[in-house]
Design an enzyme around this catalytic site. Structure first.
Site, mmCIF file in Angstrom:
data_model
loop_
_atom_site.group_PDB
_atom_site.id
_atom_site.type_symbol
_atom_site.label_atom_id
_atom_site.label_comp_id
_atom_site.label_asym_id
_atom_site.label_seq_id
_atom_site.Cartn_x
_atom_site.Cartn_y
_atom_site.Cartn_z
ATOM 1 C CB ILE A 18 -0.938 -0.041 1.233
ATOM 2 C CG1 ILE A 18 -2.013 -1.125 1.012
ATOM 3 C CG2 ILE A 18 -1.528 1.322 1.533
ATOM 4 C CD1 ILE A 18 -2.835 -1.456 2.256
ATOM 5 C CG ASP A 37 9.977 -0.110 4.244
ATOM 6 O OD1 ASP A 37 8.821 -0.054 3.777
ATOM 7 O OD2 ASP A 37 10.447 -1.127 4.810
ATOM 8 C CG ASN A 90 1.373 2.403 4.760
ATOM 9 O OD1 ASN A 90 0.227 1.940 4.720
ATOM 10 N ND2 ASN A 90 2.420 1.755 4.284
ATOM 11 C CE1 TYR A 158 -2.909 -4.632 11.622
ATOM 12 C CE2 TYR A 158 -5.145 -5.411 11.254
ATOM 13 C CZ TYR A 158 -4.021 -4.750 10.802
ATOM 14 O OH TYR A 158 -4.008 -4.197 9.546
ATOM 15 C CE LYS A 162 -3.361 -1.129 11.278
ATOM 16 N NZ LYS A 162 -2.499 -0.172 10.588
ATOM 17 C CB ILE A 191 -5.246 -4.388 0.139
ATOM 18 C CG1 ILE A 191 -6.312 -3.401 0.660
ATOM 19 C CG2 ILE A 191 -4.519 -3.819 -1.071
ATOM 20 C CD1 ILE A 191 -7.408 -3.022 -0.299
ATOM 21 C CG LEU A 192 -5.555 -9.577 -3.539
ATOM 22 C CD1 LEU A 192 -5.870 -10.272 -4.847
ATOM 23 C CD2 LEU A 192 -5.356 -10.603 -2.432
ATOM 24 C CB THR A 193 0.014 -6.076 -0.191
ATOM 25 O OG1 THR A 193 -0.286 -7.006 0.855
ATOM 26 C CG2 THR A 193 -0.753 -4.803 0.065
HETATM 27 P P1 NAI Z 1 3.417 -4.760 3.324
HETATM 28 O O1 NAI Z 1 3.953 -5.862 4.170
HETATM 29 O O2 NAI Z 1 3.214 -5.015 1.859
HETATM 30 O O3 NAI Z 1 4.307 -3.448 3.485
HETATM 31 C C1 NAI Z 1 4.642 -2.966 4.738
HETATM 32 C C2 NAI Z 1 5.972 -2.221 4.649
HETATM 33 O O4 NAI Z 1 6.259 -1.717 5.949
HETATM 34 C C3 NAI Z 1 7.130 -3.116 4.237
HETATM 35 O O5 NAI Z 1 7.902 -2.478 3.232
HETATM 36 C C4 NAI Z 1 7.940 -3.274 5.533
HETATM 37 O O6 NAI Z 1 9.350 -3.413 5.320
HETATM 38 C C5 NAI Z 1 7.616 -1.978 6.255
HETATM 39 N N1 NAI Z 1 7.770 -2.078 7.713
HETATM 40 C C6 NAI Z 1 7.346 -3.069 8.521
HETATM 41 N N2 NAI Z 1 7.673 -2.784 9.790
HETATM 42 C C7 NAI Z 1 8.308 -1.602 9.779
HETATM 43 C C8 NAI Z 1 8.878 -0.787 10.779
HETATM 44 N N3 NAI Z 1 8.869 -1.125 12.073
HETATM 45 N N4 NAI Z 1 9.449 0.376 10.412
HETATM 46 C C9 NAI Z 1 9.467 0.758 9.108
HETATM 47 N N5 NAI Z 1 8.945 0.031 8.116
HETATM 48 C C10 NAI Z 1 8.378 -1.137 8.447
HETATM 49 O O7 NAI Z 1 2.060 -4.345 4.043
HETATM 50 P P2 NAI Z 1 0.715 -3.676 3.494
HETATM 51 O O8 NAI Z 1 -0.258 -4.769 3.323
HETATM 52 O O9 NAI Z 1 0.996 -2.747 2.397
HETATM 53 O O10 NAI Z 1 0.260 -2.874 4.806
HETATM 54 C C11 NAI Z 1 0.420 -1.492 4.975
HETATM 55 C C12 NAI Z 1 -0.567 -1.006 6.005
HETATM 56 O O11 NAI Z 1 -1.892 -1.384 5.587
HETATM 57 C C13 NAI Z 1 -0.399 -1.570 7.416
HETATM 58 O O12 NAI Z 1 -0.654 -0.545 8.361
HETATM 59 C C14 NAI Z 1 -1.482 -2.631 7.509
HETATM 60 O O13 NAI Z 1 -1.890 -2.861 8.833
HETATM 61 C C15 NAI Z 1 -2.574 -1.981 6.684
HETATM 62 N N6 NAI Z 1 -3.597 -2.883 6.181
HETATM 63 C C16 NAI Z 1 -3.319 -3.798 5.181
HETATM 64 C C17 NAI Z 1 -4.311 -4.631 4.716
HETATM 65 C C18 NAI Z 1 -4.066 -5.642 3.623
HETATM 66 O O14 NAI Z 1 -4.960 -6.456 3.351
HETATM 67 N N7 NAI Z 1 -2.937 -5.633 2.965
HETATM 68 C C19 NAI Z 1 -5.678 -4.595 5.285
HETATM 69 C C20 NAI Z 1 -5.859 -3.606 6.307
HETATM 70 C C21 NAI Z 1 -4.847 -2.780 6.722
#
Ligand code: NAI
Length: 268
Positions: A18, A37, A90, A158, A162, A191-193
Site C-alpha cells: 500500500i 522503510d 502507513n 491489531y 487500528k 488488499i492483495l499486496t
Molecule cells: P506490506 O507488508 O506489503 O508493506 C509494509 C511495509 O512496511 C514493508 O515495506 C515493511 O518493510 C515496512 N515495515 C514493517 N515494519 C516496519 C517498521 N517497524 N518500520 C518501518 N517500516 C516497516 O504491508 P501492506 O499490506 O501494504 O500494509 C500497509 C498497512 O496497511 C499496514 O498498516 C497494515 O496494517 C494496513 N492494512 C493492510 C491490509 C491488507 O490487506 N494488505 C488490510 C488492512 C490494513
C-alpha cells in the site's frame, strides 16, 4: 499540472504494498516523496524507479518502532526538500501466531503492536506538525484497517490498535485544524499486496470474495488513489474522517441469509 504539484510527502512503510503504491501515485501527481522503510534497500529501489520515470524521490531507513528514527525521518524530509506537506503514517503490523484472543495473547506482542501501530502515528504527527504549521498547513493520513471497526476471533491487539488509529485521527484533526492541518485515515479491507498474496491460499481468498459486495479483491492502487485524494487539496474540507476502502465486505447485516431462509419458510 499534477494533483500534488509542489508538495513534499513522507511515506512510512513505502517499500512495499500500500505504501509503495501510494508513493508512486503521489510522485506521478507531482509530489516529491521520501520513502521511509525498515527495508532500506527496497525503499531506495522504489525511489530509483520513481526517478527513472521522471519523479523526485529518496529512499531512507526507518524503524517505526523507534521514536528517534521517526524524528530523523521527518527531519531528513525537511532538510532534503525544504518542507513537509504530507505525512502518510502507513506502517502497521500484525502477528497471527502471537496476537491471539484476549485470554491467550502474548502480552509482549500487545505492547509491540501498540508501539508500532499507534505510537508511530502519534510520534510521526508530533514531529511533522511544527514543520507543517511553518509551511502554512498540511495533510496527515494514517492507515487504519477494517479490523478497527469489526472484531475477529484473534488479532485482538491489531484490532484495538487500528481502532486507536481511527480515534487518534480525529484528535489530531481537532487539535490542529485551525493550523490548516487536516488528518484523515484510510481503512483497507483485504488488499492483495505481495505479502497478502503470498500468505493466502486460494480457499481463504474465496471466503473473502464470497462476502465482498463487489466481484473482485482490493489492489494496493485502490488505497493509493484514496491516499492521493486525501493528500491533495481536492479534499481540503475533509478532516477527522476514516474512509473505508473494503469492497462492501462489511456493509450488509450478517443475519440476512438466515432472515431470507426464515421468510421462505413462513411464506410456504
Ligand atoms: P506490506 O507488508 O506489503 O508493506 C509494509 C511495509 O512496511 C514493508 O515495506 C515493511 O518493510 C515496512 N515495515 C514493517 N515494519 C516496519 C517498521 N517497524 N518500520 C518501518 N517500516 C516497516 O504491508 P501492506 O499490506 O501494504 O500494509 C500497509 C498497512 O496497511 C499496514 O498498516 C497494515 O496494517 C494496513 N492494512 C493492510 C491490509 C491488507 O490487506 N494488505 C488490510 C488492512 C490494513
Amino acid at each position: 499540472m499534477g494533483r500534488m504539484e509542489g508538495k513534499v510527502a513522507l511515506i512510512t512503510g513505502g517499500a512495499s504494498g500500500i505504501g509503495l503504491s501510494s508513493a508512486i501515485l503521489m510522485a506521478k501527481e507531482g509530489s516529491k516523496v521520501v520513502i521511509a522503510d525498515f527495508n532500506v534497500e527496497g525503499a531506495k529501489e522504489a525511489a530509483e524507479k520513481i526517478r527513472v520515470q521522471g519523479g523526485e524521490a529518496t529512499g531512507i531507513f526507518l524503524d517505526a518502532g523507534d521514536g528517534k528514527s521517526i524524528e530523523e525521518a521527518v527531519d531528513f524530509t525537511v532538510s532534503q526538500y525544504g518542507k513537509i506537506n504530507v505525512l502518510y503514517n502507513n506502517v502497521g503490523l500484525t502477528n497471527l501466531r502471537k496476537d491471539l484472543d484476549v485470554v491467550n495473547m502474548d502480552l509482549e506482542e500487545w505492547d509491540r503492536l501498540m508501539n508500532v501501530n499507534v505510537k508511530s502515528v502519534l510520534l510521526g504527527s508530533r514531529y511533522a506538525i511544527p514543520h507543517m504549521i511553518k509551511a502554512g498547513g498540511g495533510s496527515i493520513i494514517n492507515t487504519a484497517s477494517m479490523a478497527g471497526f469489526a472484531s475477529d476471533s484473534i488479532r485482538s491487539a491489531y484490532g484495538a490498535s487500528k481502532a486507536a488509529v481511527v480515534n487518534l485521527t480525529k484528535y489530531i484533526a481537532t487539535q490542529y485544524g485551525k493550523d490548516k492541518i487536516r488528518c484523515n485515515a484510510v481503512a483497507p479491507g483485504l488488499i492483495l499486496t505481495p505479502a497478502a498474496k503470498n500468505n493466502m491460499v486460494p480457499e481463504v481468498l474465496d471466503v473473502f470474495s464470497k462476502y465482498n459486495a463487489l466481484p473482485y479483491h482490493g489492489e494496493p492502487e485502490d488505497i493509493g488513489y484514496t491516499v492521493v485524494f486525501l493528500a491533495s487539496d481536492e479534499s481540503k474540507f475533509i478532516t477527522g474522517q476514516t474512509i473505508q476502502v473494503e469492497g462492501g465486505h462489511y456493509i450488509a447485516n450478517p443475519s440476512i441469509p438466515d432472515m431470507k431462509e426464515f421468510a421462505k419458510k413462513t411464506q410456504s
